[in-house]
Motif scaffolding. Sequence first.
Motif, PDB file in Angstrom:
ATOM      1  N   ARG A 228       0.848  -1.184   0.000  1.00  6.05           N
ATOM      2  CA  ARG A 228       0.000   0.000   0.000  1.00  6.05           C
ATOM      3  C   ARG A 228       0.888   1.240   0.000  1.00  6.05           C
ATOM      4  N   VAL A 229       0.381   2.314  -0.594  1.00  2.28           N
ATOM      5  CA  VAL A 229       1.130   3.566  -0.658  1.00  2.28           C
ATOM      6  C   VAL A 229       0.552   4.529   0.372  1.00  2.28           C
ATOM      7  N   GLN A 230       1.368   4.941   1.310  1.00  2.00           N
ATOM      8  CA  GLN A 230       0.917   5.845   2.372  1.00  2.00           C
ATOM      9  C   GLN A 230       1.246   7.283   1.995  1.00  2.00           C
ATOM     10  N   THR A 231       0.244   8.156   2.138  1.00  9.85           N
ATOM     11  CA  THR A 231       0.423   9.572   1.787  1.00  9.85           C
ATOM     12  C   THR A 231       0.390  10.492   2.998  1.00  9.85           C
ATOM     13  N   TYR A 252      -8.521   8.542  -6.610  1.00 12.90           N
ATOM     14  CA  TYR A 252      -7.574   7.575  -6.060  1.00 12.90           C
ATOM     15  C   TYR A 252      -8.299   6.562  -5.167  1.00 12.90           C
ATOM     16  N   PRO A 253      -7.864   5.292  -5.149  1.00 16.77           N
ATOM     17  CA  PRO A 253      -8.461   4.285  -4.257  1.00 16.77           C
ATOM     18  C   PRO A 253      -7.922   4.431  -2.844  1.00 16.77           C
ATOM     19  N   ALA A 254      -8.311   5.515  -2.187  1.00 12.87           N
ATOM     20  CA  ALA A 254      -7.756   5.866  -0.874  1.00 12.87           C
ATOM     21  C   ALA A 254      -8.653   5.369   0.252  1.00 12.87           C
ATOM     22  N   VAL A 265      -3.377   7.651   6.092  1.00 19.23           N
ATOM     23  CA  VAL A 265      -4.055   7.750   4.802  1.00 19.23           C
ATOM     24  C   VAL A 265      -3.247   6.943   3.795  1.00 19.23           C
ATOM     25  N   GLN A 266      -3.877   5.929   3.200  1.00 20.60           N
ATOM     26  CA  GLN A 266      -3.171   5.024   2.304  1.00 20.60           C
ATOM     27  C   GLN A 266      -3.960   4.830   1.014  1.00 20.60           C
ATOM     28  N   LEU A 291       5.253   6.836   0.909  1.00 22.88           N
ATOM     29  CA  LEU A 291       6.109   5.692   1.208  1.00 22.88           C
ATOM     30  C   LEU A 291       5.284   4.439   0.980  1.00 22.88           C
ATOM     31  N   ILE A 292       5.944   3.351   0.638  1.00 19.51           N
ATOM     32  CA  ILE A 292       5.266   2.083   0.402  1.00 19.51           C
ATOM     33  C   ILE A 292       5.349   1.238   1.672  1.00 19.51           C
TER      34      ILE A 292
END
Length: 294
Positions: A228-231, A252-254, A265-266, A291-292
């Motif tokens: 998952r990508v964390q924002t 985005y699929p957030a 939040v990912q 970050l992943i």
Amino acid sequence: MPYTIVIDAGHGGSDPGAVYEGRREKDDNLSLAIAVGELLSRQGVSVIYTRTTDVYQTPFEKAQMANQADADFFISFHRNSSEEPNQYTGVETLVYDNSGIKQTMAENINGALSELGFRNLGVKARPGLVVLRRTKMPALLIETGFLNNEQDNTLYDEKQEEIARAIADAVLGTLDLETVTEADRRAAETEAARPSVSTADTVTASASPRPTPPEQENPSDTPETFYRVQTGLFRIRQNADRMLYDLLDQGYPAFLLAEDGFFKVQVGAYRQLGNAILMERRLRRDGYSTLITT
């Protein structure tokens, strides 16, 4: 048969919405929602409230409540906010798209409020909003002035009864002119049933599970790893919500993950690291620090 309208007071509970000099959006939303609901009820409309007290519900829960009630309309009450106080002024109404009876009703509401002194900012399509996308009936979200604008607050406070009456009359006037056609309902149901690009349609509560990956999982005793990508990582829920809604609005699929005292939040849940890297690059191009994680 009378119309059934779900009246939603935006935010609530742990989510105050916009805040300005001690004034909380969730309180204004609730008072106006109840006032409009009471006026509609007196005219024979069957009104269902998503909340009548200070409680938090996810946007998905609100949409689900309306769908389960088989309501004819969904109307959500909010107030707008800008980065700087007194930067903007006016009312706007948001819809999934600019078509059908919801468009007509939104225009009538804005017009009625402009007659009370509000600037009319128009009707805007916001297909990324959960309560507009996941409801199976015509849905509107009313932004009744800016919470951090003194002029709008003065109008809101001095003319709250007139505001409620104007909105109720605009809704009733629309119902006198038009009816919800089968085409309106089919279009809304089709969109609500369409698979979302998101792995989660809503902000999750602190005990919420991790998102269901978009692909079918094969039964296995060994749990799979998903990338998952964390924002963002926040201590304050409102800040996390703001980023979440921005991401969802952009398609985005957030989703939100509450873990270890933080709100994360990912975006996405991928079996292949390469897919997560591609998503990370896209997010960075849009200005997000990422970050992943797994």
